[in-house]
Motif scaffolding. Structure first.
Motif, short mmCIF file in Angstrom:
data_model
loop_
_atom_site.label_atom_id
_atom_site.label_comp_id
_atom_site.label_asym_id
_atom_site.label_seq_id
_atom_site.Cartn_x
_atom_site.Cartn_y
_atom_site.Cartn_z
N CYS A 1 7.83 6.58 2.97
CA CYS A 1 7.49 5.39 2.19
C CYS A 1 6.35 5.65 1.22
O CYS A 1 6.27 5.02 0.16
CB CYS A 1 7.15 4.24 3.12
SG CYS A 1 8.56 3.66 4.12
N ALA A 2 5.45 6.57 1.58
CA ALA A 2 4.35 6.93 0.68
C ALA A 2 4.77 7.95 -0.36
O ALA A 2 4.07 8.14 -1.37
CB ALA A 2 3.17 7.47 1.48
N GLY A 3 5.88 8.64 -0.11
CA GLY A 3 6.30 9.71 -1.02
C GLY A 3 5.31 10.86 -1.03
O GLY A 3 5.17 11.56 -2.03
N HIS A 4 4.64 11.07 0.10
CA HIS A 4 3.60 12.11 0.14
C HIS A 4 3.43 12.59 1.58
O HIS A 4 3.54 11.80 2.53
CB HIS A 4 2.28 11.56 -0.38
CG HIS A 4 1.37 12.60 -0.95
ND1 HIS A 4 0.56 13.38 -0.17
CD2 HIS A 4 1.16 13.01 -2.23
CE1 HIS A 4 -0.12 14.21 -0.94
NE2 HIS A 4 0.23 14.01 -2.20
N LEU A 5 3.13 13.87 1.73
CA LEU A 5 2.93 14.43 3.06
C LEU A 5 1.61 14.02 3.68
O LEU A 5 1.46 14.05 4.91
CB LEU A 5 3.02 15.96 2.99
CG LEU A 5 4.44 16.53 2.89
CD1 LEU A 5 4.40 18.01 2.51
CD2 LEU A 5 5.20 16.34 4.20
#
Length: 338
Positions: A142-146
């Motif tokens: 959902c954040a589009g980030h690791l």
């Protein structure tokens, strides 16, 4: 004039970051550039990059969760934790001993306890949730980030003063880029204590949404509403339904509900009765919207972001003290701070 010339490289560089203020950056606020499509172009590019990164992070995220987040702009999961774990988590958060900071907006007060690594050392149930692989996969998608979102325990207190109404109860969007926020509610949320309000489907870049973004960009810099001028556009009630797929929905939900929302979507904090409050775990992730890579998820980086935030807050305290004031997010003191 000389100062403007020397600042130009900074303003240009900010076009490729999450900078959103139409007032602080004259390029972002330029009516001419926005008439040529600058703002709408940033919106479209940021969303394209986010979808690319989400695709990279979709592995082992349930299909229904992915579909709901992309199409509706949120994921809602009731009874998220086993009941015994949930009750233990609630007790743990209520008795936690981390630093509490508060911010007053209108007649509402928000208190947050940063769940930094050293605080989580004394909170085994909260720590277990934050390390749960399924939870982490969903957060990262959902954040589009690791990198994991920065997390707090949050208590919203309603009607604590006689000031103007809480500005967060006005429908709005946070920024031009997809931004993830989550709440794991630790008590029931009803129409009494201010449920989250969201317009389903308002994260989709429909023709109506892009037209609205274009029109807002032409007047944002001179807008009377200071939040709009700073890039968090306020939405008139009659506009809200045209920007999504349904009227605004109020999330009156029981405790132990996990709600994740893309706050590029039209949303608000629901109106609440004075004297009520709600408790939740809360987190947010907002990253550079134009970086096509999903970053790094090393635990050392997750820990570092907490230290950076703590240092920033101390610096804001010092600056405010030099003016004889308090920072917008200042320490809550006393036995009832939490």
């Amino acid at each position: 004039m000389f100062k403007q010339i020397t600042r130009l490289p900074v303003w240009l560089a900010e076009l490729f970051t999450g900078t959103k203020s139409f007032v602080a950056n004259p390029l972002i606020g330029s009516q001419r550039l926005n008439r040529w499509g600058l703002h709408v172009g940033r919106v479209a590019l940021a969303h394209g990059v986010m979808r690319l990164r989400m695709g990279m992070l979709s592995w082992r995220v349930p299909k229904e969760d992915r579909r709901q987040f992309i199409e509706q702009g949120y994921v809602l999961k009731k009874n998220y934790l086993p009941e015994a774990e949930y009750q233990a988590l609630v007790r743990e958060v209520r008795n936690a001993g981390g630093e509490v900071r508060q911010c007053n907006q209108g007649n509402a007060q928000t208190r947050r306890m940063l769940l930094a690594p050293e605080v989580l050392e004394e909170m085994p149930y909260t720590r277990a949730l934050m390390k749960d692989p399924a939870f982490r996969r969903l957060m990262r998608f959902c954040a589009g980030h690791l990198r994991m979102p920065i997390c707090h325990a949050e208590k919203v207190r309603n009607g604590v003063t006689d000031d103007a109404p809480d500005p967060q109860t006005n429908l709005h969007v946070d920024t031009f880029q997809p931004t993830m926020k989550f709440w794991l509610y630790l008590e029931d949320v009803s129409d009494r204590n201010g449920p989250f309000v969201f317009v389903p489907g308002s994260t989709c870049l429909s023709r109506d949404r892009l037209r609205w973004e274009y029109q807002m960009s032409l007047k944002a810099r001179e807008h009377a509403d200071r939040y709009t001028a700073r890039g968090s556009f306020r939405v008139a009630p009659e506009e809200a339904e045209t920007l999504g797929k349904a009227p605004p929905q109020s999330f009156a939900v029981p405790g132990n509900t996990l709600l994740i929302a893309n706050t590029f979507g039209v949303h608000a904090r629901g109106h609440a009765e004075p004297g009520t409050s709600r408790l939740a775990l809360w987190g947010m992730s907002r990253t550079n919207p134009f970086n096509p890579l999903p970053g790094l998820g090393f635990e050392s980086l997750n820990r570092l972001q907490y230290r950076v935030l703590q240092r920033m807050r101390r610096r804001e305290d010092e600056k405010a003290a030099a003016r004889g004031a308090k920072a917008s997010w200042h320490r809550a003191e006393g036995p009832d701070a939490w």
